[in-house]
Design a protein around this motif. Structure first.
Motif, PDB file in Angstrom:
ATOM      1  N   ASN A 118       0.827  -1.211   0.000  1.00 32.97           N
ATOM      2  CA  ASN A 118       0.000   0.000   0.000  1.00 32.97           C
ATOM      3  C   ASN A 118       0.858   1.255   0.000  1.00 32.97           C
ATOM      4  O   ASN A 118       0.372   2.349   0.249  1.00 32.97           O
ATOM      5  CB  ASN A 118      -0.912   0.007   1.232  1.00 32.97           C
ATOM      6  N   SER A 119       2.130   1.077  -0.252  1.00 33.67           N
ATOM      7  CA  SER A 119       3.073   2.194  -0.225  1.00 33.67           C
ATOM      8  C   SER A 119       4.071   2.054  -1.365  1.00 33.67           C
ATOM      9  O   SER A 119       4.257   0.953  -1.910  1.00 33.67           O
ATOM     10  CB  SER A 119       3.814   2.224   1.123  1.00 33.67           C
ATOM     11  N   LYS A 120       4.698   3.147  -1.720  1.00 37.09           N
ATOM     12  CA  LYS A 120       5.726   3.121  -2.748  1.00 37.09           C
ATOM     13  C   LYS A 120       7.092   2.786  -2.168  1.00 37.09           C
ATOM     14  O   LYS A 120       8.083   2.713  -2.898  1.00 37.09           O
ATOM     15  CB  LYS A 120       5.805   4.485  -3.453  1.00 37.09           C
ATOM     16  N   PHE A 121       7.125   2.574  -0.852  1.00 33.52           N
ATOM     17  CA  PHE A 121       8.401   2.317  -0.192  1.00 33.52           C
ATOM     18  C   PHE A 121       8.321   1.091   0.709  1.00 33.52           C
ATOM     19  O   PHE A 121       7.281   0.790   1.288  1.00 33.52           O
ATOM     20  CB  PHE A 121       8.820   3.523   0.659  1.00 33.52           C
ATOM     21  N   VAL A 122       9.455   0.374   0.812  1.00 33.11           N
ATOM     22  CA  VAL A 122       9.623  -0.670   1.813  1.00 33.11           C
ATOM     23  C   VAL A 122      10.954  -0.400   2.505  1.00 33.11           C
ATOM     24  O   VAL A 122      11.781   0.374   2.013  1.00 33.11           O
ATOM     25  CB  VAL A 122       9.621  -2.094   1.204  1.00 33.11           C
ATOM     26  N   TYR A 123      11.144  -1.039   3.645  1.00 25.69           N
ATOM     27  CA  TYR A 123      12.377  -0.847   4.413  1.00 25.69           C
ATOM     28  C   TYR A 123      13.128  -2.168   4.456  1.00 25.69           C
ATOM     29  O   TYR A 123      12.584  -3.182   4.901  1.00 25.69           O
ATOM     30  CB  TYR A 123      12.040  -0.351   5.821  1.00 25.69           C
ATOM     31  N   LEU A 124      14.358  -2.169   3.958  1.00 33.18           N
ATOM     32  CA  LEU A 124      15.147  -3.389   3.854  1.00 33.18           C
ATOM     33  C   LEU A 124      16.070  -3.528   5.055  1.00 33.18           C
ATOM     34  O   LEU A 124      16.802  -2.601   5.399  1.00 33.18           O
ATOM     35  CB  LEU A 124      15.972  -3.388   2.566  1.00 33.18           C
ATOM     36  N   ASN A 125      16.020  -4.699   5.682  1.00 37.30           N
ATOM     37  CA  ASN A 125      16.806  -4.955   6.878  1.00 37.30           C
ATOM     38  C   ASN A 125      17.666  -6.197   6.672  1.00 37.30           C
ATOM     39  O   ASN A 125      17.208  -7.198   6.119  1.00 37.30           O
ATOM     40  CB  ASN A 125      15.869  -5.154   8.071  1.00 37.30           C
TER      41      ASN A 125
END
Length: 202
Positions: free
Chosen positions: A88-95
């Protein structure tokens, strides 16, 4: 200028060291065949294409210094194409906590295809904190569990043995509101690599 560069490199070395408690071991990624990619695509939750745009760290000064290197390990990733997954977003956070020598250093502005496993929460397993670094205390790293399998299912709790507790707490706040994905060198590829073609020609 030399002092600034030196500071940046020291910070990056510390972060890489804490993410890689098994310095001295090499990262061995299996060579993927088209059949392998077909199986991975069936089980993977997220397959995305995009670019890293900034580093993620709870200290603004460290985040700024890392961003000046135009590359990062734990990063905010701008999604340009969704091959698989609901977002639902144009961004994800990579960990990449506890990834050992298989960390992927994402260069800003370079397109990658990532196979991501969602992380719901992080769990701090040891009393390692920012104060430990400030006081110069000796901190013996531990061998973490094996990395999640390529294309694995959601990780409800990612156990952290060698990550300072403030950073774990910060990432838990991100995970409450955003999509956090685990990936590494074996599950993220330059878009121009031969492996990426397999994901489109299944």
């Amino acid at each position: 200028m030399k002092k600034i560069i030196s500071l940046n490199m020291k910070i990056i070395i510390v972060i890489i060291f804490l993410s890689c408690p098994t310095i001295g071991w090499t990262c061995e990624c299996m060579s993927l065949t088209k059949k392998d990619v077909e199986e991975i695509s069936k089980t993977a939750e997220y397959i995305l294409i995009g670019t890293a745009i900034e580093n993620i760290h709870y200290q603004d000064s460290i985040q700024k210094n890392l961003n000046e290197e135009e590359a990062g390990i734990e990063v905010k990733f701008k999604v340009e194409e969704i091959i698989k997954g609901n977002l639902n977003s144009k961004f994800v956070y990579l960990n990449q906590f506890e990834t050992g020598n298989c960390i992927q250093v994402f260069k800003f502005g370079v397109k990658y295809l990532i196979v991501g496993t969602k992380i719901n929460q992080f769990e701090n397993m040891r009393p390692f904190s920012k104060d430990s670094l400030t006081k110069g205390e000796i901190f013996e790293t531990q061998q973490p569990p094996p990395n999640p399998p390529l294309g694995g299912k959601t990780i409800n709790k990612r156990k952290c043995f060698n990550i300072e507790k403030e950073l774990v707490k910060y990432w838990n706040k991100i995970a409450e509101q955003e999509t956090v994905l685990y990936t590494n060198k074996c599950s993220s590829f330059y878009v121009k690599s031969n492996y990426v073609e397999y994901f489109f020609n299944k």
